[in-house]
Scaffold this motif. Sequence first.
Motif, PDB file in Angstrom:
ATOM      1  N   THR A  60     -27.706 -11.634 -41.410  1.00 17.11           N
ATOM      2  CA  THR A  60     -26.255 -11.768 -42.109  1.00 17.11           C
ATOM      3  C   THR A  60     -25.391 -12.468 -41.149  1.00 17.11           C
ATOM      4  N   ARG A  64     -32.404  -7.746 -35.351  1.00 17.46           N
ATOM      5  CA  ARG A  64     -31.256  -7.525 -34.728  1.00 17.46           C
ATOM      6  C   ARG A  64     -31.434  -7.331 -33.228  1.00 17.46           C
ATOM      7  N   GLN A  66     -17.500 -11.924 -38.546  1.00 15.36           N
ATOM      8  CA  GLN A  66     -18.764 -12.922 -39.206  1.00 15.36           C
ATOM      9  C   GLN A  66     -18.646 -13.920 -38.075  1.00 15.36           C
ATOM     10  N   ARG A 115     -23.705 -11.352 -38.710  1.00 12.18           N
ATOM     11  CA  ARG A 115     -22.457 -10.339 -38.683  1.00 12.18           C
ATOM     12  C   ARG A 115     -22.768  -9.409 -37.264  1.00 12.18           C
ATOM     13  N   CYS A 116     -21.858  -9.218 -36.690  1.00 16.85           N
ATOM     14  CA  CYS A 116     -21.674  -8.701 -35.448  1.00 16.85           C
ATOM     15  C   CYS A 116     -20.833  -7.286 -35.522  1.00 16.85           C
ATOM     16  N   THR A 117     -21.316  -6.363 -35.173  1.00 19.16           N
ATOM     17  CA  THR A 117     -20.666  -4.950 -35.138  1.00 19.16           C
ATOM     18  C   THR A 117     -20.359  -4.623 -33.552  1.00 19.16           C
ATOM     19  N   ALA A 143     -15.605   1.009 -34.711  1.00 16.74           N
ATOM     20  CA  ALA A 143     -16.262  -0.312 -34.746  1.00 16.74           C
ATOM     21  C   ALA A 143     -15.527  -1.381 -35.668  1.00 16.74           C
ATOM     22  N   PRO A 174     -25.228   3.241 -35.401  1.00 24.18           N
ATOM     23  CA  PRO A 174     -24.203   2.300 -35.018  1.00 24.18           C
ATOM     24  C   PRO A 174     -23.296   2.166 -34.024  1.00 24.18           C
ATOM     25  N   TYR A 187     -25.808  -7.722 -33.115  1.00 27.53           N
ATOM     26  CA  TYR A 187     -25.707  -8.858 -33.919  1.00 27.53           C
ATOM     27  C   TYR A 187     -26.874  -9.011 -34.781  1.00 27.53           C
ATOM     28  N   ASP A 188     -26.701  -9.173 -36.219  1.00 25.33           N
ATOM     29  CA  ASP A 188     -27.895  -9.352 -37.154  1.00 25.33           C
ATOM     30  C   ASP A 188     -27.955 -10.894 -37.600  1.00 25.33           C
ATOM     31  N   GLU A 241     -16.391  -5.260 -37.653  1.00 24.75           N
ATOM     32  CA  GLU A 241     -17.547  -6.294 -37.794  1.00 24.75           C
ATOM     33  C   GLU A 241     -16.955  -7.567 -37.877  1.00 24.75           C
ATOM     34  N   ALA A 262     -22.378  -4.054 -28.803  1.00 26.68           N
ATOM     35  CA  ALA A 262     -22.433  -4.986 -29.689  1.00 26.68           C
ATOM     36  C   ALA A 262     -23.710  -5.129 -30.542  1.00 26.68           C
TER      37      ALA A 262
END
Length: 822
Positions: A574, A496, A622, A576-578, A618, A531, A570-571, A620, A568
């Motif tokens: 997955t 990440r 996609q 996904r960005c939180t 936060a 987080p 980003y993974d 999330e 932010a």
Amino acid sequence: MTNIDHTPLTEQVRTRETPDAAIAMIDAIGTVVGWTQAAEQLVGYSAREVVGRPGAQVLASAEDGVRASVHGEQCRARGGWSGPMAVRHRDGHVLKMTLRVSLLRGQDADTRWLVSVTDIGTLSSGTARGPLRESLLAHTPIGIVVRDPQLRCTWVNDAMELYDGVPRDRRFGSRLKDSLPGFEAEALEVVMQQVLESGTTMVHEYRAWPPTAERREHVFSASFFCLQDAEGEPMGVCSISVDVTGNRRARERLAILSEASTRIGSTLDVMQTGQELADLTVPLLADHALVDLVESVPFALEPSARIGTGNGRPPALRRAGLASVELGVLELPWVREELIHVHPASPFADVLRTGRSHLVPVLDMEAHLGPWVHHDPARAQKVRDSGVHSLMVVPIRARRCVLGLALFGRSREQAPFQEDDLLLAEELVTRAALSLDNALRYARERSAALTLQRDLLPHRVRGGVAVEVASRYVPADMAHGVGGDWFDVIELSGARVALVVGDVVGHGIKAAATMGRLRTAVRTLADLDLPPDELLAHLDDTVRRLNDEDDDVSDEVPEVVGATCLYAVYDPVTRRCTIARAGHPPPLIVDPTGRVTIPDLPAGTPLGLGLGLVPFEAVEVQLPEGSLLALYSDGLVESRDHDLDVGMNRLGAALTHPGSSLQDLCSQVIETLPTQAQPDDVTLLLARTRALEPTQIASWELPNEPAAVSTARHLATHQLRQWGLEHLVSPVEQIISELVTNAIHHGDGPSRLRLIQHQVLTCEVFDTNTGHPRPRQPRTLDENGRGLYLVARLSRRWGSRSATDGKVVWAEQDLLPKAVAR
């Protein structure tokens, strides 16, 4: 006989308090015999405390007392003296004063001294009228008369006879209307009576015709002061008269000084300031003006030599200003911004070395300008052709350094320059010097802040396998200074990446230093794998603690540190960005098709400005592979000229160029900025997302039973061999054994093992326990507690992070074996 005009008294008199100018009377041995309210306001001593005591008691030091004694001898020899003197205020602080001491004569050949005191600090910060009025009083003959409470003359100076033609012997003991029969003195005596009753200073201006050969109208300005005795009671009134017939020009000069405050130093550009000085003085003071700065000054460097310490060749100059009433007259070999070498034998070199002005009322090239004219015939001929017949060379001084020269010449104007012209020129040049010095100081501070800012920002950003990144940082313009914007890209566990943009309120070194502290804090918190919303909450606590520290160390009202931030994560596994933000503008997301969206993200409270009661939230999202994330500071989209939406739309349009590299996109965005100076820093961070291939990830669910440890080792070994990482089998088996064992021991549900092959090999074990592992030092007989030490020993790094309904403990291995030193 002198006549006075019949202008109504209400139109002639201007009454005002004048704490910046004070009058005192001293007898022949230096004892104060008369004091004024203005003197009390200026130095703090009342008449009761001063009258009857030596005047030297208010001098700043014994050394000043010696100087006063020396000046006293000069006063007796010359009949007066004027100059600077340090005076100690009653509360202890020292005032820089301008003193004028005038000799007064009384009956029976008695003498006294009248001291006029002006606070230099007040004059320098006040209106233009103060400095010019003081200059006139210091260099112009003044008539002084002291009268008793019955308005009878008791003391007078020699200059008063020049004004009204009345000998002093005939004046003593007489009122004004008695010494000048037929003179309409009622208005003046009304003023004097008001001064005696109120103790205030009044100024009365009138027109009259003194008994001179020219028999023309003169304009006089008389200032009246109430003298107090040791009991604070009025003992008489002192009038100071100045012939201001030629004061029309002085009033014009007041207008010049007033205009100078708005026209000189409008920018922090030293070359522009030089041109503004030249433009202002032509034709108001001179027909031609040149402003030359020491070569280093335009490069924000002070001259190396101090006043009086220069030797050898004078420094080279660079032309900064040029103005003339006749176009082409001053088209010398050196135009603006070109370099000029000063001849060592010229008066210009002397002014540079000594820091003293050079006045030539009537110019004779050979006699006044010296041998340099033979070494520089082209320039000398230009001066001759210009018809300049009078010249002033004024040094541009700041903090004992000469920053350059200002040259003023007259050709059309037939009257030569006089001392009062030089005083005005020096005042104008002093104002320009203050602006130049401010520009130099600001340039140095800005350079230091910019250097600090750039040193604290990342020199190179890398997004690992998760994102491709590019960035831009544009500091604010000179007038606003470097701000506290920052950005960062932080590689996290599990392939990440964290993307950060922040903005500290304010500008300058403090903002840059605060930015560095916050960037360090974000990196420290990011290492804890918090987080985004929790990280911002901890960062908010950090900023509020910084504010508390400032409260403790400062006696003044502290400046509240505030900042905005967007964080932010980003993974790439997955996609996904939180994202969470604290008062910062939201990011822009451009999908692979070019569609621009702004995520619905709660704004949050700026860091340090809330009470920590409202939690950060936060969101999330996609992201398809190849999506573009744009993080920026408000300086990129906000402007006084348009709404925020306009800036956001402009940014979005600049980012929708399929096929462009991130570097090109950064350049295109910066090119869309307005051409005028930027009032705030601009920060831009672009990230294009990537996704890991499914073949790079292996994941298995494990039951909560001891046999799962062996199963996990077997599965991991098989996967490593498929990836060609046989050399990692042994350490990974040991790491997995420890992590899975801990998960089974502390968790109450199934666990999961995941291997990620990217730049490193990451081993992750998910379990349902929310408590994070902490290494502890085992005692000699303990059977447990050594597992995490073994994991740390076998890994390049390890850690844990919170996850939904549990936690993740991870460890990383380098893909390539380390070289063994021989």
